[in-house]
Design a protein around this motif. Structure first.
Motif, mmCIF file in Angstrom:
data_model
loop_
_atom_site.group_PDB
_atom_site.id
_atom_site.type_symbol
_atom_site.label_atom_id
_atom_site.label_comp_id
_atom_site.label_asym_id
_atom_site.label_seq_id
_atom_site.Cartn_x
_atom_site.Cartn_y
_atom_site.Cartn_z
ATOM 1 N N ASP A 87 0.816 -1.204 0.000
ATOM 2 C CA ASP A 87 0.000 0.000 0.000
ATOM 3 C C ASP A 87 0.858 1.268 0.000
ATOM 4 O OD1 ASP A 87 -2.292 -1.481 -0.037
ATOM 5 O OD2 ASP A 87 -2.641 -1.390 2.128
ATOM 6 N N GLY A 88 1.948 1.243 0.761
ATOM 7 C CA GLY A 88 2.821 2.410 0.811
ATOM 8 C C GLY A 88 3.448 2.708 -0.536
ATOM 9 N N MET A 89 3.808 1.664 -1.268
ATOM 10 C CA MET A 89 4.412 1.843 -2.590
ATOM 11 C C MET A 89 3.375 2.342 -3.591
ATOM 12 S SD MET A 89 7.492 1.557 -3.717
ATOM 13 C CE MET A 89 7.393 2.974 -4.792
ATOM 14 N N LYS A 90 2.148 1.863 -3.454
ATOM 15 C CA LYS A 90 1.079 2.349 -4.327
ATOM 16 C C LYS A 90 0.869 3.849 -4.134
ATOM 17 C CE LYS A 90 -1.696 -1.903 -4.575
ATOM 18 N NZ LYS A 90 -3.001 -2.516 -4.228
ATOM 19 N N THR A 91 0.887 4.279 -2.872
ATOM 20 C CA THR A 91 0.708 5.703 -2.576
ATOM 21 C C THR A 91 1.835 6.529 -3.170
ATOM 22 O OG1 THR A 91 -0.463 5.172 -0.516
ATOM 23 C CG2 THR A 91 0.457 7.393 -0.723
ATOM 24 N N GLU A 92 3.070 6.035 -3.040
ATOM 25 C CA GLU A 92 4.217 6.786 -3.554
ATOM 26 C C GLU A 92 4.184 6.879 -5.077
ATOM 27 O OE1 GLU A 92 9.084 6.879 -3.039
ATOM 28 O OE2 GLU A 92 7.823 5.750 -1.647
ATOM 29 N N LEU A 93 3.820 5.806 -5.739
ATOM 30 C CA LEU A 93 3.715 5.832 -7.204
ATOM 31 C C LEU A 93 2.593 6.761 -7.662
ATOM 32 C CD1 LEU A 93 4.228 2.047 -8.061
ATOM 33 C CD2 LEU A 93 5.732 3.923 -8.715
ATOM 34 N N ALA A 94 1.486 6.725 -6.942
ATOM 35 C CA ALA A 94 0.359 7.602 -7.293
ATOM 36 C C ALA A 94 0.759 9.065 -7.125
ATOM 37 C CB ALA A 94 -0.854 7.276 -6.427
#
Length: 219
Positions: A87-94
């Protein structure tokens, strides 16, 4: 759709005024039967002023170059993320892709990392799979960015079939271990040096986070 130059009239004004002034001075000289000394001095000043106006107009053409023509990229707007990402990586990519789309000429973002397409955002091509061609492969192997300023003039453009078909410019920026951030622009020669440096910084941050996330997942 072509982008019009909002300063076109202003850029042409000195050229038109200088040319018109020089033409009127010449006609006045030809039609004057007897030229007085004061009129001769006035004509000389007029010629100098007309020449300065024309020179100013020519300089403005170089100092204020016409902005590259932009197009509307073919495709549908979308946002796709790999569900397997933390989830943290998804947020950073977004977050990173949003910044690129709203603060640069980028209209389509693709994140490719270790054989997987992790993100597609912006104007999307019907083809989602990224198959590295010679250009992207070179970026992955050398770790050096490639900026194709006008995609249509490069024979290797066929490898970018996962981008909108009328993409005008492409940046392939290395990102972490065996990864790349791929950006598509809607105008040729539109990324500045500052843009390129900013893209490199975002790619370095994303690459570091992705490498750490994958290393954590494998331990």
């Amino acid at each position: 759709m072509a982008q019009t130059d909002p300063n076109r009239v202003l850029r042409l004004l000195p050229l038109v005024a200088g040319g018109l002034g020089g033409t009127l001075l010449l006609l006045n000289r030809v039609l004057t039967p007897a030229l007085t000394e004061s009129q001769a001095r006035s004509d000389v000043m007029g010629v100098i002023l007309s020449a300065l106006l024309i020179l100013t107009g020519l300089l403005w053409q170089r100092v204020q170059p016409i902005a590259p023509e932009s197009v509307v990229l073919v495709g549908d707007e979308g946002f796709e993320l790999d569900d397997a990402l933390p989830d943290g990586m998804k947020t950073e990519l977004a977050w990173a892709s949003h910044l690129l789309l709203t603060n640069t000429v980028t209209r389509s973002v693709v994140v490719y990392h270790q054989g997987k397409t992790l993100l597609r955002r912006g104007i999307l091509s019907p083809k989602a799979e990224v198959i590295p061609g010679p250009i992207l492969q070179r970026v992955l192997e050398t770790g050096k960015a490639v900026y194709l300023v006008k995609l249509s003039i490069y024979p290797g453009r066929v490898e970018f079939d996962y981008l909108p078909e009328n993409t005008q410019g492409v940046i392939c920026q290395p990102m972490g271990k065996d990864g790349a951030l791929i950006l598509a622009a809607n105008a040729p020669r539109s990324y500045t040096r500052q843009d390129e440096a900013w893209v490199a910084g975002i790619a370095d941050k994303l690459g570091h986070s992705l490498d750490e996330a994958l290393n954590t997942a494998h331990t």
